[in-house]
Design a protein around this motif. Sequence first.
Motif, PDB file in Angstrom:
ATOM      1  N   ASN A  15     -41.977  76.496   1.521  1.00 32.16           N
ATOM      2  CA  ASN A  15     -42.841  77.124   2.114  1.00 32.16           C
ATOM      3  C   ASN A  15     -42.358  78.650   2.378  1.00 32.16           C
ATOM      4  O   ASN A  15     -42.945  79.388   3.356  1.00 32.16           O
ATOM      5  CB  ASN A  15     -43.139  75.827   3.970  1.00 32.16           C
ATOM      6  N   THR A  31     -53.637  79.198  -3.092  1.00 28.07           N
ATOM      7  CA  THR A  31     -54.439  78.035  -2.575  1.00 28.07           C
ATOM      8  C   THR A  31     -53.702  77.118  -3.380  1.00 28.07           C
ATOM      9  O   THR A  31     -53.677  76.326  -2.544  1.00 28.07           O
ATOM     10  CB  THR A  31     -55.702  78.439  -3.447  1.00 28.07           C
ATOM     11  N   LYS A  34     -50.926  76.111  -0.910  1.00 28.16           N
ATOM     12  CA  LYS A  34     -51.167  75.911  -0.087  1.00 28.16           C
ATOM     13  C   LYS A  34     -51.668  74.433   0.222  1.00 28.16           C
ATOM     14  O   LYS A  34     -51.828  73.704   1.950  1.00 28.16           O
ATOM     15  CB  LYS A  34     -52.641  76.880   0.958  1.00 28.16           C
ATOM     16  N   CYS A  35     -52.684  74.336  -0.534  1.00 27.59           N
ATOM     17  CA  CYS A  35     -53.385  72.953  -0.964  1.00 27.59           C
ATOM     18  C   CYS A  35     -51.969  71.921  -1.223  1.00 27.59           C
ATOM     19  O   CYS A  35     -52.674  70.943  -0.185  1.00 27.59           O
ATOM     20  CB  CYS A  35     -54.782  72.812  -1.518  1.00 27.59           C
ATOM     21  N   TYR A  36     -51.109  72.244  -1.503  1.00 30.32           N
ATOM     22  CA  TYR A  36     -50.225  70.858  -1.663  1.00 30.32           C
ATOM     23  C   TYR A  36     -49.232  70.777  -0.979  1.00 30.32           C
ATOM     24  O   TYR A  36     -48.817  70.247  -0.191  1.00 30.32           O
ATOM     25  CB  TYR A  36     -49.667  70.970  -3.113  1.00 30.32           C
ATOM     26  N   GLN A  38     -48.545  73.127   2.230  1.00 28.27           N
ATOM     27  CA  GLN A  38     -49.267  73.374   3.755  1.00 28.27           C
ATOM     28  C   GLN A  38     -50.114  72.065   4.014  1.00 28.27           C
ATOM     29  O   GLN A  38     -50.277  71.935   5.412  1.00 28.27           O
ATOM     30  CB  GLN A  38     -49.574  74.322   4.034  1.00 28.27           C
ATOM     31  N   ASP A  39     -51.153  71.816   3.312  1.00 33.11           N
ATOM     32  CA  ASP A  39     -52.126  70.579   3.943  1.00 33.11           C
ATOM     33  C   ASP A  39     -51.743  69.166   3.613  1.00 33.11           C
ATOM     34  O   ASP A  39     -52.775  68.254   3.613  1.00 33.11           O
ATOM     35  CB  ASP A  39     -53.275  71.382   3.435  1.00 33.11           C
ATOM     36  N   ASP A  40     -50.880  69.083   2.388  1.00 31.23           N
ATOM     37  CA  ASP A  40     -50.909  67.642   2.312  1.00 31.23           C
ATOM     38  C   ASP A  40     -51.833  67.206   1.151  1.00 31.23           C
ATOM     39  O   ASP A  40     -51.438  65.811   1.004  1.00 31.23           O
ATOM     40  CB  ASP A  40     -50.104  66.775   2.910  1.00 31.23           C
ATOM     41  N   TYR A  41     -52.031  67.907   0.484  1.00 33.75           N
ATOM     42  CA  TYR A  41     -53.180  67.577  -0.940  1.00 33.75           C
ATOM     43  C   TYR A  41     -52.170  66.625  -1.818  1.00 33.75           C
ATOM     44  O   TYR A  41     -51.312  66.992  -1.685  1.00 33.75           O
ATOM     45  CB  TYR A  41     -54.063  68.385  -1.271  1.00 33.75           C
ATOM     46  N   GLU A  45     -56.703  64.946  -5.504  1.00 32.77           N
ATOM     47  CA  GLU A  45     -57.236  65.696  -4.363  1.00 32.77           C
ATOM     48  C   GLU A  45     -58.247  67.395  -4.828  1.00 32.77           C
ATOM     49  O   GLU A  45     -58.620  67.488  -4.807  1.00 32.77           O
ATOM     50  CB  GLU A  45     -56.921  65.770  -3.254  1.00 32.77           C
ATOM     51  N   GLU A  49     -61.143  68.909  -5.889  1.00 32.69           N
ATOM     52  CA  GLU A  49     -61.703  69.685  -5.339  1.00 32.69           C
ATOM     53  C   GLU A  49     -62.211  70.918  -6.641  1.00 32.69           C
ATOM     54  O   GLU A  49     -63.055  71.628  -6.346  1.00 32.69           O
ATOM     55  CB  GLU A  49     -60.718  69.966  -4.370  1.00 32.69           C
TER      56      GLU A  49
END
Length: 117
Positions: A15, A31, A34-36, A38-41, A45, A49
């Motif tokens: 980060n 992308t 961020k998903c993995y 920061q957004d904890d996908y 998932e 997507e």
Amino acid sequence: MPLDNDALEKTNRINVLYDFYGALLTEKQQTFIKCYFQDDYTLGEIAAEFQISRQAVYEHLKRAEQVLEDYESKLGLVDRHGRLLAGIHLLESQIAGLPAEWREPFTATAAKLRSAE
């Protein structure tokens, strides 16, 4: 599920690197990071997507992480930032030890340094 210390350290490092160098990544790498991170996908998932395999997501993330680390090894901005913050913190603690009547100009200088970083 809580992250172990190593995973948390890695997430924090990625980060921070992303904050400094994220704009230099491809749009897809940005992308996925961020998903993995920061957004904890999960990998699954993200794969669902973007309609790609989990392995492809993993490979994109690994490549993006390597690119971020490569930028840091060449430019050293994160390391430099850490050293600057440590120096400002040391300066502020030394200022606190000064007599009150001497502190004001030094405190103002430290504040300028902190706002510039």
